[in-house]
Design a protein around this motif. Sequence first.
Motif, PDB file in Angstrom:
ATOM      1  N   SER A  61      17.735   1.205   3.003  1.00 18.04           N
ATOM      2  CA  SER A  61      18.898   1.835   3.632  1.00 18.04           C
ATOM      3  C   SER A  61      19.515   2.814   2.636  1.00 18.04           C
ATOM      4  CB  SER A  61      19.941   0.792   4.060  1.00 18.04           C
ATOM      5  OG  SER A  61      20.512   0.155   2.945  1.00 18.04           O
ATOM      6  N   LEU A  75      25.672   2.687   7.012  1.00 16.21           N
ATOM      7  CA  LEU A  75      26.605   3.589   7.684  1.00 16.21           C
ATOM      8  C   LEU A  75      27.785   3.955   6.803  1.00 16.21           C
ATOM      9  CD1 LEU A  75      26.747   2.161  11.320  1.00 16.21           C
ATOM     10  CD2 LEU A  75      25.585   4.219  10.518  1.00 16.21           C
ATOM     11  N   THR A  78      26.751   6.776   4.665  1.00 18.40           N
ATOM     12  CA  THR A  78      26.750   7.986   5.492  1.00 18.40           C
ATOM     13  C   THR A  78      28.177   8.504   5.668  1.00 18.40           C
ATOM     14  OG1 THR A  78      24.767   7.273   6.677  1.00 18.40           O
ATOM     15  CG2 THR A  78      26.133   8.940   7.748  1.00 18.40           C
ATOM     16  N   TYR A 107      21.429   2.043  13.461  1.00 22.11           N
ATOM     17  CA  TYR A 107      21.063   2.365  12.087  1.00 22.11           C
ATOM     18  C   TYR A 107      19.948   1.440  11.594  1.00 22.11           C
ATOM     19  CZ  TYR A 107      21.263   3.425   7.168  1.00 22.11           C
ATOM     20  OH  TYR A 107      20.915   3.792   5.903  1.00 22.11           O
ATOM     21  N   CYS A 111      16.226   2.517  10.364  1.00 23.53           N
ATOM     22  CA  CYS A 111      15.659   2.127   9.065  1.00 23.53           C
ATOM     23  C   CYS A 111      14.275   1.503   9.215  1.00 23.53           C
ATOM     24  CB  CYS A 111      16.588   1.164   8.333  1.00 23.53           C
ATOM     25  SG  CYS A 111      18.086   1.964   7.711  1.00 23.53           S
TER      26      CYS A 111
END
Length: 154
Positions: A61, A75, A78, A107, A111
Amino acid sequence: MYKKVNWPLTLYFDGECPLCAREIKFLQGRAAKDRLFFVDISSGAFDAKALGFTFEHMQSSLHACFADGLWVTGLDATLWSWRAAGLGFWATPLTWSVFRPLLEFGYRLFCRLRPHLAWLPHPDSGRRCVDKRCAVPTSKLASDEQSTLKTKQT
């Protein structure tokens, strides 16, 4: 979540992933140089163990680290990278608790599928082609697996 953000944020990404590389290229064009740093974990110079991780963990990730040593992943990495690039408005839905479980699921699915998306066009594909021949660099994980196989064979 955070009282004070300690910039810069260092974002660790897989430059061999076509979708990841596109997002990084987009962020690099907008981020202030002193607010967001980029580290390509697929580079031969990258050492995950120096950070206390395995390469596989870093590849599983998105990871980011603030100047004070606080790590964020997935996330949250991000969200903060987009904020560091001045694009926080676009990442705001990542903070909405009503959507967060669905976004987390999406997400995690991305991945898992990401290694199978290497066939997508890479933003650096033009630089990878010379004399009508194109080469995709071997990822660090693949080269580590090849080294292990060679060691086992001898």
